[in-house]
Design a protein around this motif. Sequence first.
Motif, PDB file in Angstrom:
ATOM      1  N   VAL A   4       7.331   0.844   3.333  1.00 49.91           N
ATOM      2  CA  VAL A   4       5.996   1.116   3.861  1.00 49.91           C
ATOM      3  C   VAL A   4       5.428   2.244   3.001  1.00 49.91           C
ATOM      4  N   LEU A   5       4.157   2.137   2.644  1.00 50.88           N
ATOM      5  CA  LEU A   5       3.523   3.141   1.785  1.00 50.88           C
ATOM      6  C   LEU A   5       2.542   3.980   2.597  1.00 50.88           C
ATOM      7  N   SER A   6       2.653   5.289   2.437  1.00 46.09           N
ATOM      8  CA  SER A   6       1.778   6.229   3.127  1.00 46.09           C
ATOM      9  C   SER A   6       0.883   6.898   2.081  1.00 46.09           C
ATOM     10  N   PRO A   7      -0.391   6.473   1.980  1.00 45.65           N
ATOM     11  CA  PRO A   7      -1.262   6.993   0.922  1.00 45.65           C
ATOM     12  C   PRO A   7      -1.662   8.443   1.150  1.00 45.65           C
ATOM     13  N   GLN A   8      -1.762   9.160   0.047  1.00 48.56           N
ATOM     14  CA  GLN A   8      -2.226  10.540   0.087  1.00 48.56           C
ATOM     15  C   GLN A   8      -2.970  10.826  -1.214  1.00 48.56           C
ATOM     16  N   ARG A   9      -4.131  11.437  -1.105  1.00 45.23           N
ATOM     17  CA  ARG A   9      -4.950  11.764  -2.281  1.00 45.23           C
ATOM     18  C   ARG A   9      -4.282  12.897  -3.049  1.00 45.23           C
ATOM     19  N   ARG A  10      -3.801  12.590  -4.260  1.00 49.33           N
ATOM     20  CA  ARG A  10      -3.142  13.566  -5.125  1.00 49.33           C
ATOM     21  C   ARG A  10      -3.065  13.008  -6.529  1.00 49.33           C
ATOM     22  N   LEU A  66       7.497   5.602   1.950  1.00 46.88           N
ATOM     23  CA  LEU A  66       7.326   6.480   0.794  1.00 46.88           C
ATOM     24  C   LEU A  66       5.872   6.927   0.696  1.00 46.88           C
ATOM     25  N   LEU A  67       5.686   8.138   0.243  1.00 47.52           N
ATOM     26  CA  LEU A  67       4.349   8.653  -0.023  1.00 47.52           C
ATOM     27  C   LEU A  67       3.783   7.910  -1.238  1.00 47.52           C
ATOM     28  N   LEU A  68       2.545   7.483  -1.171  1.00 48.48           N
ATOM     29  CA  LEU A  68       1.888   6.809  -2.286  1.00 48.48           C
ATOM     30  C   LEU A  68       0.757   7.711  -2.783  1.00 48.48           C
ATOM     31  N   GLU A  77      -6.516  -1.245  -2.397  1.00 52.39           N
ATOM     32  CA  GLU A  77      -5.107  -1.593  -2.199  1.00 52.39           C
ATOM     33  C   GLU A  77      -4.252  -0.342  -2.066  1.00 52.39           C
ATOM     34  N   GLN A  78      -4.649   0.752  -2.740  1.00 54.20           N
ATOM     35  CA  GLN A  78      -3.926   2.012  -2.610  1.00 54.20           C
ATOM     36  C   GLN A  78      -4.307   2.729  -1.315  1.00 54.20           C
ATOM     37  N   ALA A  79      -5.576   2.669  -0.964  1.00 49.24           N
ATOM     38  CA  ALA A  79      -6.046   3.359   0.237  1.00 49.24           C
ATOM     39  C   ALA A  79      -5.492   2.725   1.509  1.00 49.24           C
ATOM     40  N   PHE A  80      -5.328   1.407   1.488  1.00 51.27           N
ATOM     41  CA  PHE A  80      -4.849   0.661   2.653  1.00 51.27           C
ATOM     42  C   PHE A  80      -3.712  -0.268   2.219  1.00 51.27           C
ATOM     43  N   PRO A  81      -2.577   0.305   1.796  1.00 53.02           N
ATOM     44  CA  PRO A  81      -1.494  -0.529   1.259  1.00 53.02           C
ATOM     45  C   PRO A  81      -0.798  -1.357   2.332  1.00 53.02           C
ATOM     46  N   VAL A  82      -0.392  -2.538   1.938  1.00 51.84           N
ATOM     47  CA  VAL A  82       0.411  -3.378   2.822  1.00 51.84           C
ATOM     48  C   VAL A  82       1.887  -3.063   2.563  1.00 51.84           C
ATOM     49  N   PRO A  83       2.741  -3.185   3.575  1.00 53.90           N
ATOM     50  CA  PRO A  83       4.168  -2.940   3.357  1.00 53.90           C
ATOM     51  C   PRO A  83       4.725  -3.894   2.302  1.00 53.90           C
ATOM     52  N   LEU A  84       5.652  -3.383   1.511  1.00 53.76           N
ATOM     53  CA  LEU A  84       6.314  -4.195   0.491  1.00 53.76           C
ATOM     54  C   LEU A  84       7.557  -4.799   1.137  1.00 53.76           C
ATOM     55  N   PRO A  88      12.499  -6.860  -4.577  1.00 52.73           N
ATOM     56  CA  PRO A  88      13.588  -7.249  -5.470  1.00 52.73           C
ATOM     57  C   PRO A  88      14.064  -6.053  -6.304  1.00 52.73           C
ATOM     58  N   ASP A  89      15.240  -6.200  -6.899  1.00 52.99           N
ATOM     59  CA  ASP A  89      15.743  -5.172  -7.801  1.00 52.99           C
ATOM     60  C   ASP A  89      14.838  -5.063  -9.027  1.00 52.99           C
ATOM     61  N   GLY A  90      14.764  -3.858  -9.567  1.00 55.63           N
ATOM     62  CA  GLY A  90      13.939  -3.597 -10.746  1.00 55.63           C
ATOM     63  C   GLY A  90      12.808  -2.643 -10.398  1.00 55.63           C
ATOM     64  N   PRO A  91      11.891  -2.463 -11.330  1.00 58.29           N
ATOM     65  CA  PRO A  91      10.746  -1.589 -11.056  1.00 58.29           C
ATOM     66  C   PRO A  91       9.922  -2.145  -9.889  1.00 58.29           C
ATOM     67  N   VAL A  92       9.570  -1.277  -8.951  1.00 57.34           N
ATOM     68  CA  VAL A  92       8.783  -1.673  -7.785  1.00 57.34           C
ATOM     69  C   VAL A  92       7.307  -1.588  -8.161  1.00 57.34           C
ATOM     70  N   VAL A  93       6.598  -2.681  -7.952  1.00 56.85           N
ATOM     71  CA  VAL A  93       5.172  -2.724  -8.285  1.00 56.85           C
ATOM     72  C   VAL A  93       4.389  -2.119  -7.128  1.00 56.85           C
ATOM     73  N   LEU A  94       3.766  -0.981  -7.417  1.00 54.21           N
ATOM     74  CA  LEU A  94       2.932  -0.298  -6.431  1.00 54.21           C
ATOM     75  C   LEU A  94       1.480  -0.648  -6.678  1.00 54.21           C
ATOM     76  N   PRO A  95       0.631  -0.541  -5.663  1.00 52.36           N
ATOM     77  CA  PRO A  95      -0.793  -0.824  -5.876  1.00 52.36           C
ATOM     78  C   PRO A  95      -1.361   0.074  -6.975  1.00 52.36           C
ATOM     79  N   ALA A  96      -2.215  -0.513  -7.802  1.00 53.58           N
ATOM     80  CA  ALA A  96      -2.770   0.206  -8.959  1.00 53.58           C
ATOM     81  C   ALA A  96      -4.165   0.752  -8.654  1.00 53.58           C
ATOM     82  N   PRO A  97      -4.544   1.833  -9.357  1.00 57.23           N
ATOM     83  CA  PRO A  97      -5.903   2.370  -9.183  1.00 57.23           C
ATOM     84  C   PRO A  97      -6.929   1.491  -9.886  1.00 57.23           C
TER      85      PRO A  97
END
Length: 111
Positions: A4-10, A66-68, A77-84, A88-97
């Motif tokens: 679950v992603l918790s967005p924060q402006r930073r 995790l803090l996003l 998509e960053q402001a209102f992220p859906v749970p991932l 899968p194993d590997g780099p986790v794709v997070l919402p992009a700006p």
Amino acid sequence: MKIVLSPQRREDTLEVIKTGDILTLNGEEFDLSSIGEGDTLPQSAIDSPWFVGPVDRVDGELVLTLLLPNPWNYSQEQAFPVPLENVPDGPVVLPAPLSVQLAEAGQEDMQ
């Protein structure tokens, strides 16, 4: 694993890599394999500012928040992220700006 992603402006960034029950956050490794079924690892036991809340194992799956970090040009998509789910194993794709051009164009429209 469910993240679950918790967005924060930073302005800093987060890079997440998953290998089984091990998460690597900005190069720092967190082995969560010792969390058993039905167990909870409290946030206070995790030495990282990136974890927001406890880590649980529910039905065999790790569930964590995790803090996003959201930059100035954050996307919806960053402001209102859906749970991932089923990460899968590997780099986790997070919402992009938004691209800088698109974000600047949007700011101009507001003036």
